[in-house]
Design a protein around this motif. Structure first.
Motif, PDB file in Angstrom:
ATOM      1  N   SER A 270      88.656  19.920 -80.300  1.00 16.24           N
ATOM      2  CA  SER A 270      88.468  18.643 -79.611  1.00 16.24           C
ATOM      3  C   SER A 270      88.375  18.759 -78.094  1.00 16.24           C
ATOM      4  N   SER A 351      93.645  23.615 -86.641  1.00 15.09           N
ATOM      5  CA  SER A 351      92.529  24.141 -87.427  1.00 15.09           C
ATOM      6  C   SER A 351      92.962  25.390 -88.183  1.00 15.09           C
ATOM      7  N   ASP A 370      96.836  28.626 -76.342  1.00 15.26           N
ATOM      8  CA  ASP A 370      97.346  29.246 -77.570  1.00 15.26           C
ATOM      9  C   ASP A 370      96.236  29.816 -78.459  1.00 15.26           C
TER      10      ASP A 370
HETATM   11  C1  UDX Z   1      94.270  22.117 -78.839  1.00 15.46           C
HETATM   12  C2  UDX Z   1      94.925  23.508 -79.019  1.00 15.46           C
HETATM   13  O1  UDX Z   1      94.013  24.526 -79.084  1.00 15.46           O
HETATM   14  C3  UDX Z   1      95.877  23.504 -80.181  1.00 15.46           C
HETATM   15  O2  UDX Z   1      96.293  24.763 -80.584  1.00 15.46           O
HETATM   16  C4  UDX Z   1      97.003  22.647 -79.748  1.00 15.46           C
HETATM   17  O3  UDX Z   1      98.071  22.666 -80.655  1.00 15.46           O
HETATM   18  C5  UDX Z   1      96.436  21.245 -79.573  1.00 15.46           C
HETATM   19  O4  UDX Z   1      95.370  21.241 -78.602  1.00 15.46           O
HETATM   20  P1  UDX Z   1      92.235  21.185 -80.445  1.00 15.46           P
HETATM   21  O5  UDX Z   1      91.098  21.706 -79.682  1.00 15.46           O
HETATM   22  O6  UDX Z   1      92.330  19.735 -80.607  1.00 15.46           O
HETATM   23  O7  UDX Z   1      93.666  21.685 -79.994  1.00 15.46           O
HETATM   24  O8  UDX Z   1      92.161  21.918 -81.887  1.00 15.46           O
HETATM   25  P2  UDX Z   1      93.083  21.869 -83.143  1.00 15.46           P
HETATM   26  O9  UDX Z   1      94.499  22.188 -82.828  1.00 15.46           O
HETATM   27  O10 UDX Z   1      92.445  22.731 -84.125  1.00 15.46           O
HETATM   28  O11 UDX Z   1      93.045  20.355 -83.614  1.00 15.46           O
HETATM   29  C6  UDX Z   1      91.860  19.692 -83.945  1.00 15.46           C
HETATM   30  C7  UDX Z   1      92.163  18.643 -84.985  1.00 15.46           C
HETATM   31  O12 UDX Z   1      91.025  17.806 -85.103  1.00 15.46           O
HETATM   32  C8  UDX Z   1      92.447  19.230 -86.363  1.00 15.46           C
HETATM   33  O13 UDX Z   1      93.525  18.556 -86.962  1.00 15.46           O
HETATM   34  C9  UDX Z   1      91.159  18.978 -87.142  1.00 15.46           C
HETATM   35  O14 UDX Z   1      91.354  18.732 -88.520  1.00 15.46           O
HETATM   36  C10 UDX Z   1      90.616  17.740 -86.469  1.00 15.46           C
HETATM   37  N1  UDX Z   1      89.145  17.736 -86.532  1.00 15.46           N
HETATM   38  C11 UDX Z   1      88.418  18.689 -85.885  1.00 15.46           C
HETATM   39  C12 UDX Z   1      88.515  16.765 -87.271  1.00 15.46           C
HETATM   40  O15 UDX Z   1      89.162  15.902 -87.889  1.00 15.46           O
HETATM   41  N2  UDX Z   1      87.164  16.782 -87.326  1.00 15.46           N
HETATM   42  C13 UDX Z   1      86.405  17.697 -86.679  1.00 15.46           C
HETATM   43  O16 UDX Z   1      85.173  17.612 -86.757  1.00 15.46           O
HETATM   44  C14 UDX Z   1      87.049  18.697 -85.927  1.00 15.46           C
END
Ligand code: UDX
Length: 448
Positions: A270, A351, A370
């Motif tokens: 995100s 993820s 991280d």
């Molecule tokens: C960042 C950091 O990298 C992460 O480790 C920290 O804990 C939070 O901030 P981000 O880039 O948001 O995170 O990635 P991630 O932690 O993977 O979270 C993304 C979330 O969005 C996941 O829960 C995923 O399921 C959700 N998502 C992602 C969707 O629902 N749809 C999508 O198309 C992509």
């Protein structure tokens, strides 16, 4: 220890970024299911949709962010702005809530709200902290002072592959580093977060103790407060969406038409962004791999463009239905789909744990913080994925996709993720580590 008879109210102060909102709401659901009343305190910026959670009470606080501050691409600056602008509104909100609910059990804050320790102390309410990263990354963050003193955080390119003596498994280039214009800003964030964790009444992790037992011991040494590893959060309860973007559900019908384990799912989370040339390299790499792909290109992912308008003319048609590009996907469902066989990811912790839970092996392309630690653990320690360590190039993407999806090496990687998946499943069963830790967490909250 006084054990109350009725289960009291918990105030949960959510942090307004997607990778935080998801575990924040998952935790709220877990505690609600165990009988607590949940009052969600949230900012106006990236406000969640209360209608998805009719069982919670929602209280919005003004964050005072200007339009330009709210869209600051320097996320660390945004975090500091939120922390400084929310002091007074959060204080007012807490005062009001405590006058209505004087017996509230505690406040749970996301760790990125590092300013809250003074206020909760002033109002005499226990404060627990939710840390959304895993323990391996957390331990690396916690050694930040030593790493800075030793000069590891400002090394030359030539030293990038050297091992970090204080952190087995990690190389210098894996150390948590932030995308910010001012390196002092990253240090300020780490200092603030670590201080607020040390004075908390406990830390809650979306992590599995059995997968990171050694790191848990190290963390307890550094932070002598109770730790509760109760992950994977999203597997405790069925979920309502806390997605800020609309999830494109047509992904699922498209996946239904694909063969078992044939699709590589691609998403860089995100926050991370790439430039246009990297975007095009990924596009050609995926196409040339000849493997079906589902690619999340979030608006804002590609610096300087709206969306995918810069794909070469005819690119989509040339895929002949083998590729689908969407703005945002129902990721948990996508990973659980029988057609999904691999995940090219930025290695955000949500993820990563979501993929482990579905036994989907990974290709790592981390950006910052991280994610780099997670990528090293995925490729070198747990050995459940491949690691793209160089510049993004189409041949590398193509090779990695083919290796993961079509080679005996990929098959071995796929086999190694299965015991981790099983551990992440079993820990939630009666007697399992996360099951027991949740019982301890509830007893801890009830003892305040
Ligand atoms: C960042 C950091 O990298 C992460 O480790 C920290 O804990 C939070 O901030 P981000 O880039 O948001 O995170 O990635 P991630 O932690 O993977 O979270 C993304 C979330 O969005 C996941 O829960 C995923 O399921 C959700 N998502 C992602 C969707 O629902 N749809 C999508 O198309 C992509």
């Amino acid at each position: 220890m006084v054990i109350r008879e009725t289960k009291p109210v918990i105030f949960l102060f959510t942090f307004p970024l997607q990778g935080h909102l998801n575990p924040n709401f998952q935790l709220a659901n877990i505690l609600f299911k165990r009988g607590f009343s949940i009052t969600v305190i949230h900012t106006e910026f990236n406000a969640p949709n209360p209608s998805n959670f009719p069982h919670f009470t929602f209280v919005s606080i003004p964050d005072g962010l200007s339009e330009s501050e709210a869209s600051n691409p320097d996320v660390i600056e945004l975090l500091h702005d939120l922390n400084s602008k929310c002091v007074a509104p959060f204080g007012d909100c807490l005062k009001k809530l405590l006058s209505q609910e004087p017996t509230a059990a505690c406040v749970i804050v996301d760790a990125l709200w590092y300013f809250t320790d003074g206020l909760t102390e002033k109002f005499g309410i226990p404060r627990m902290v939710l840390r959304t990263v895993n323990l391996s990354a957390f331990v690396a963050f916690s050694k930040f002072h030593v790493l800075r003193e030793k000069g590891y955080l400002s090394l030359q390119e030539s030293q990038a592959d050297l091992p970090v003596p204080e952190l087995p498994h990690l190389r210098m280039k894996d150390l948590p580093w932030f995308q910010t214009d001012d390196p002092r800003s990253g240090d300020k964030l780490k200092k603030g977060v670590l201080k607020s964790l040390k004075s908390s009444s406990g830390i809650i992790f979306n992590a599995v103790e059995d997968l990171e037992a050694e790191q848990l011991k190290q963390s307890l040494k550094e932070f002598p407060v109770p730790h509760f590893c109760i992950g994977p959060f999203h597997k405790h309860v069925s979920l309502s969406s806390s997605s800020l973007l609309t999830q494109d559900m047509t992904c699922l019908a498209w996946l239904d038409k694909q063969e078992l384990n044939s699709v590589i799912y691609v998403s860089l989370g995100s926050i991370a962004s790439i430039d246009e040339s990297e975007f095009l390299e990924i596009a050609w790499g995926l196409r040339n791999s000849n493997q079906p792909f589902l690619w999340v290109v979030r608006p804002g992912l590609i610096r300087g463009t709206q969306w995918i308008e810069n794909l070469p003319k005819g690119f989509i048609e040339s895929l002949d239905g083998k590729g689908k590009i969407v703005k945002w996907a129902p990721q948990i469902e996508v990973l659980a789909h029988r057609a999904t066989g691999g995940f090219l990811t930025h290695c955000g912790w949500n993820s990563t744990i979501e993929s482990i839970c579905e036994g989907v092996p990974l290709i790592c392309k981390p950006s910052f913080g991280d994610q780099r630690v997670n990528a090293r653990y995925i490729s070198d320690v747990w050995r459940i994925g491949l690691h793209l360590e160089n510049e993004i190039e189409r041949v590398e993407i193509e090779r990695a996709v083919r290796t993961l999806m079509k080679s005996s090496e990929g098959e071995e990687i796929g086999k190694r993720i299965m015991p981790m998946r099983e551990t992440a499943e079993k820990c939630l069963e009666p007697g399992g580590s996360s099951f027991m830790n949740l019982e301890k967490l509830i007893a801890h909250i009830l003892s305040f």
